[in-house]
Design an enzyme around this catalytic site. Sequence first.
Site: not given
Length: 233
Positions: A57, A89, A105, A170, A172
Amino acid sequence: MKKQITILTGAGVSAESGINTFRDADGLWEGRDVMEVASPQGFYNNPELVLDFYNQRRRQLPLVKPNKAHLALVDLEKNYHVEIITQNVDDLHERAGSTRVLHLHGELLKVRSTGNESDVKTWHDDLILGDFCDKGHQLRPHIVWFGEEVPLLQRAVEITAQSDILIIIGTSMQVYPAAGLVNYVSPETPIYFIDPKPAVQERDFENLTIMAKTAVNGVPDLVLRLMSDHNHN
């Protein structure tokens, strides 16, 4: 005093820059069960797998760029006090130029000691077994995993409670912690919700405006409207 706009952003903002998200696909993140790579137990069971997952990532970050949504939010800072609270992140908000970003997060470009969670370092390289903090503890990704406390949540609550305008992009409205933060704005605060498949209806909240668009289409439109409102006041 500038009015405060608080912006809650989730995976939908980064997705259009090409960053894959795990919320979309049956709890899989880049083909992996989320609990394998985003839980303390997963790290305990197979630390090498988890470190490699976040290394991939991290390597992806320089290959992606902030998109029109990230860039439009920076414009708001000319006329408003803007606070961004993100579940993402990545560092795309910062690279776009936003100056106040709270990462609920955690951050891909930071690591922390497994022996002392307040020992956090900036980190751009791969992280491997044998990378230790000064006290000899293994370093781990500075990511809030499932089952872990969200240490910045109280700060996010305090920021949200001071909002003159709240914008949700973006993410929910079903997923903690963003769903919970909405409850801290005063009832008369205008709320804008930008998501192509909104999971809420305007009657669910007072003063809610839903824009059923993707982030790159909806955010620039809303920013133009808010800048124009400011200039007319």
